[in-house]
Design a protein around this motif. Structure first.
Motif, PDB file in Angstrom:
ATOM      1  N   LEU A 119      10.835 -63.985   1.646  1.00  0.00           N
ATOM      2  CA  LEU A 119      11.636 -64.832   2.544  1.00  0.00           C
ATOM      3  C   LEU A 119      12.852 -65.449   1.847  1.00  0.00           C
ATOM      4  N   THR A 120      13.180 -64.928   0.683  1.00  0.00           N
ATOM      5  CA  THR A 120      14.323 -65.486  -0.045  1.00  0.00           C
ATOM      6  C   THR A 120      15.620 -64.775   0.358  1.00  0.00           C
ATOM      7  N   ARG A 121      16.624 -65.580   0.661  1.00  0.00           N
ATOM      8  CA  ARG A 121      17.890 -65.052   1.186  1.00  0.00           C
ATOM      9  C   ARG A 121      19.062 -65.699   0.457  1.00  0.00           C
ATOM     10  N   ARG A 122      20.178 -64.980   0.447  1.00  0.00           N
ATOM     11  CA  ARG A 122      21.391 -65.562  -0.111  1.00  0.00           C
ATOM     12  C   ARG A 122      22.145 -66.284   1.010  1.00  0.00           C
ATOM     13  N   ASP A 123      22.481 -67.529   0.797  1.00  0.00           N
ATOM     14  CA  ASP A 123      23.176 -68.320   1.822  1.00  0.00           C
ATOM     15  C   ASP A 123      24.601 -67.805   1.979  1.00  0.00           C
TER      16      ASP A 123
ATOM     17  N   LEU B  10       3.636 -65.766  -4.440  1.00  0.00           N
ATOM     18  CA  LEU B  10       5.037 -65.417  -4.741  1.00  0.00           C
ATOM     19  C   LEU B  10       5.512 -64.183  -3.996  1.00  0.00           C
ATOM     20  N   ASP B  11       4.616 -63.284  -3.603  1.00  0.00           N
ATOM     21  CA  ASP B  11       5.040 -62.159  -2.761  1.00  0.00           C
ATOM     22  C   ASP B  11       5.668 -62.688  -1.459  1.00  0.00           C
ATOM     23  N   TYR B  12       5.036 -63.666  -0.876  1.00  0.00           N
ATOM     24  CA  TYR B  12       5.526 -64.234   0.391  1.00  0.00           C
ATOM     25  C   TYR B  12       6.853 -64.952   0.173  1.00  0.00           C
TER      26      TYR B  12
ATOM     27  N   ALA C 184       4.546 -55.080   3.042  1.00  0.00           N
ATOM     28  CA  ALA C 184       4.558 -56.393   3.716  1.00  0.00           C
ATOM     29  C   ALA C 184       5.716 -57.246   3.196  1.00  0.00           C
ATOM     30  N   VAL C 185       5.957 -57.206   1.890  1.00  0.00           N
ATOM     31  CA  VAL C 185       7.078 -57.980   1.338  1.00  0.00           C
ATOM     32  C   VAL C 185       8.386 -57.445   1.933  1.00  0.00           C
ATOM     33  N   GLY C 186       8.473 -56.115   2.076  1.00  0.00           N
ATOM     34  CA  GLY C 186       9.665 -55.512   2.692  1.00  0.00           C
ATOM     35  C   GLY C 186       9.856 -55.976   4.132  1.00  0.00           C
ATOM     36  N   ARG C 187       8.769 -56.021   4.871  1.00  0.00           N
ATOM     37  CA  ARG C 187       8.844 -56.489   6.263  1.00  0.00           C
ATOM     38  C   ARG C 187       9.332 -57.930   6.332  1.00  0.00           C
ATOM     39  N   LEU C 188       8.778 -58.764   5.444  1.00  0.00           N
ATOM     40  CA  LEU C 188       9.219 -60.172   5.421  1.00  0.00           C
ATOM     41  C   LEU C 188      10.713 -60.235   5.134  1.00  0.00           C
ATOM     42  N   GLY C 189      11.173 -59.364   4.254  1.00  0.00           N
ATOM     43  CA  GLY C 189      12.585 -59.351   3.879  1.00  0.00           C
ATOM     44  C   GLY C 189      13.497 -59.001   5.047  1.00  0.00           C
ATOM     45  N   ALA C 190      12.958 -58.255   6.011  1.00  0.00           N
ATOM     46  CA  ALA C 190      13.772 -57.860   7.160  1.00  0.00           C
ATOM     47  C   ALA C 190      13.699 -58.891   8.290  1.00  0.00           C
ATOM     48  N   ASN C 191      12.720 -59.787   8.221  1.00  0.00           N
ATOM     49  CA  ASN C 191      12.541 -60.785   9.286  1.00  0.00           C
ATOM     50  C   ASN C 191      13.600 -61.892   9.197  1.00  0.00           C
TER      51      ASN C 191
ATOM     52  N   TRP D 142      20.997 -68.694  -3.602  1.00  0.00           N
ATOM     53  CA  TRP D 142      19.707 -68.223  -3.083  1.00  0.00           C
ATOM     54  C   TRP D 142      18.886 -69.387  -2.537  1.00  0.00           C
ATOM     55  N   TYR D 143      18.245 -69.175  -1.408  1.00  0.00           N
ATOM     56  CA  TYR D 143      17.310 -70.151  -0.838  1.00  0.00           C
ATOM     57  C   TYR D 143      16.026 -69.435  -0.443  1.00  0.00           C
ATOM     58  N   ASP D 144      14.904 -70.131  -0.659  1.00  0.00           N
ATOM     59  CA  ASP D 144      13.629 -69.635  -0.172  1.00  0.00           C
ATOM     60  C   ASP D 144      13.495 -70.152   1.260  1.00  0.00           C
ATOM     61  N   CYS D 145      13.721 -69.268   2.226  1.00  0.00           N
ATOM     62  CA  CYS D 145      13.814 -69.699   3.626  1.00  0.00           C
ATOM     63  C   CYS D 145      12.458 -69.723   4.330  1.00  0.00           C
ATOM     64  N   SER D 146      11.365 -69.845   3.565  1.00  0.00           N
ATOM     65  CA  SER D 146      10.038 -69.999   4.177  1.00  0.00           C
ATOM     66  C   SER D 146       9.777 -71.453   4.559  1.00  0.00           C
TER      67      SER D 146
END
Ligand code: PEP
Ligand code: CO
Length: 453
Positions: free
Chosen positions: A249-253, A243-245, A33-40, A259-263
């Motif tokens: 959803l954390t991405r590099r701008d 923190l899994d969520y 699930a964390v992997g899926r969020l990472g691809a979203n 890094w930003y938490d884009c949730s």
């Protein structure tokens, strides 16, 4: 900008003690699930988070005021256009009252589009003769009072993501597509609120705003061309608890490399998870969003200065907001040492009040509630402590809903104990209804007008 420590990565929190996390029965499913969020796609953009940070920086020195509000916890079963619109509507009304009453811009932040997890003081609750795990928010488990419903399911993180995306999409449409246009100031005052004393008071204020707009137009100002009259920014926030969520959803701008938490635009760390060496502080130290931290009655000056150093070492204004949630009786005594400690260290902090979470009581029948007067008393104590300490009381953090629920007692429209059962709908903490929220906004504007400037 803040620095991200070289030892930091979106998963470095996993080396620390992480409180209030679910034990997923199937760890492989959780990783998937964390992997899926990472691809979203991200839900918010880094540039928007920076824009919010700039607004919050203004609220530190009295040039703006933060209004942060929404449900205690959002629900998977309550996604609807009407509910989102009602919440936005009351936020726009409160914001009009505060902007006009205190002549200050209001930075609007919803507890919305991601507020799906809850810290719990007790890991278990008793239902009949059985002890079952506590409800931890729909992103973790279900609220139904059975042991089976309470089993954590990581796929819920994906559902939470999808509901957040749908909510945010509608919010963006409402706020940029005409609904939040200041010329609609009367339209926000509809239904059950309009007939109440607060609604009528709001109607008079809306008339004054209309007259002010007509005056500007008569002076030759082209109101149609002024974008700020027709669109508003409503930012999103939630407690960054799961923190899994957040990691997913954390991405590099791409613009800054940060890094930003884009949730969500703003994330806050709760009272139960703000340990300096713990996982939540580790995780949020590395992302560049504006952050909040709740401070309960046990917070010490050393802890608070430690949080400033850890979360905002470069002292960026707008990066860090503290929400005092001390209790109406305690705030006058417990807040001043914290204000002094932060001021003496020269840290730029936005001080806001959460007048809800330390003022929860139970009625004789065992119903969880809060009294409007107690909430106001904590706000007054917060304002007084800030003014005495030479600090601008820069914001308020509330639990409210746009609907006519009966969860908190009192207010101009006096909800009594015997009314609580008629519309008690919250999944956890009692929220102010729309009339109580509007009432609070008027009183808050009055408090702000008495500020020693
Ligand atoms: C909340 O904001 O819903 C909450 C749980 O707050 P706190 O961490 O202040 O108890
Ligand atoms: Co709450």
């Amino acid at each position: 900008m803040t620095v991200t420590p070289s030892t930091w990565s979106p998963s470095s929190w996993r080396e620390r003690r992480a409180l209030q996390q679910p034990e997923w029965p199937d760890p492989a499913a959780a990783s998937a699930a964390v992997g899926r969020l990472g691809a979203n796609p991200p839900l918010v953009f880094a540039g928007e988070a920076r824009h919010l940070r700039d607004g919050l920086a203004k609220a530190i020195d009295g040039r703006a005021f933060l209004l942060q509000a929404g449900d205690c916890v959002e629900s998977f079963t309550e996604l609807s256009t009407m509910r989102i619109r009602e919440k936005l509507k009351i936020m726009l009304q409160m914001s009009a009252v505060l902007t006009y009453g205190a002549t200050l811009p209001v930075v609007k932040v919803g507890r919305i589009a991601g507020q799906f997890t809850k810290p719990r003081s007790d890991a278990f609750e008793r239902v009949g003769d059985e002890e079952i795990p506590s409800f931890r928010g729909h992103m973790v488990n279900d609220d139904a009072p059975t042991a089976e419903a309470r089993i954590p399911d990581p796929r819920r993180m994906l559902e939470g993501y999808n509901q957040s995306a749908a909510t945010l999409n509608l919010l963006r449409a409402f706020t940029k597509g005409g609904y939040a246009d200041l010329t609609q100031v009367h339209l926000w005052n509809k239904d059950f609120v309009a007939s109440s004393p607060e609604g009528q008071r709001y109607e008079r204020l809306a008339n004054e705003i209309e007259r002010a707009l007509a005056f500007m137009a008569a002076c030759g100002i082209d109101l149609a061309a002024e974008r700020r009259l027709h669109e508003v920014d409503v930012f999103t926030s939630h407690e960054g608890l799961l923190l899994d969520y957040e990691e997913g959803l954390t991405r590099r701008d791409s613009l800054t490399g940060d890094w930003y938490d884009c949730s969500a635009h703003l994330l806050w760390i709760g009272e139960r998870t703000r340990g300096l060496e713990d996982a939540h502080v580790e995780f949020f130290a590395g992302v560049h969003n504006p952050l909040g931290v709740k401070l309960g009655p046990g917070a010490t000056p050393d802890e608070v200065v430690g949080l400033c150093e850890r979360l905002n070492p470069l002292r960026v204004p707008g990066r860090l907001t503290f929400y005092a949630r001390m209790g109406a009786d305690a705030v006058r005594e417990l807040l001043p040492p914290l204000l002094r400690a932060v001021r003496d260290e020269g840290h730029p902090v936005l001080w806001a009040s959460d007048p809800m979470h330390a003022n929860t009581i139970r009625t004789a029948d065992g119903v969880k509630t809060r009294r409007f007067d107690t909430i106001m008393r904590e706000l007054e104590g917060f304002f007084a402590a800030c003014w005495e300490g030479g600090v601008w009381p820069g914001g308020v953090h509330l639990e409210f809903t746009g609907e006519d629920v009966t969860e908190c007692l009192g207010g101009a429209d006096d909800v009594l104990e015997e009314h609580l059962s008629s519309r008690y709908e919250t999944l956890l903490d009692p929220r102010l209804n729309a009339r109580q929220s509007l009432d609070l906004a008027f009183r808050l504007a009055e408090l702000m007008r008495t500020a020693p400037r």
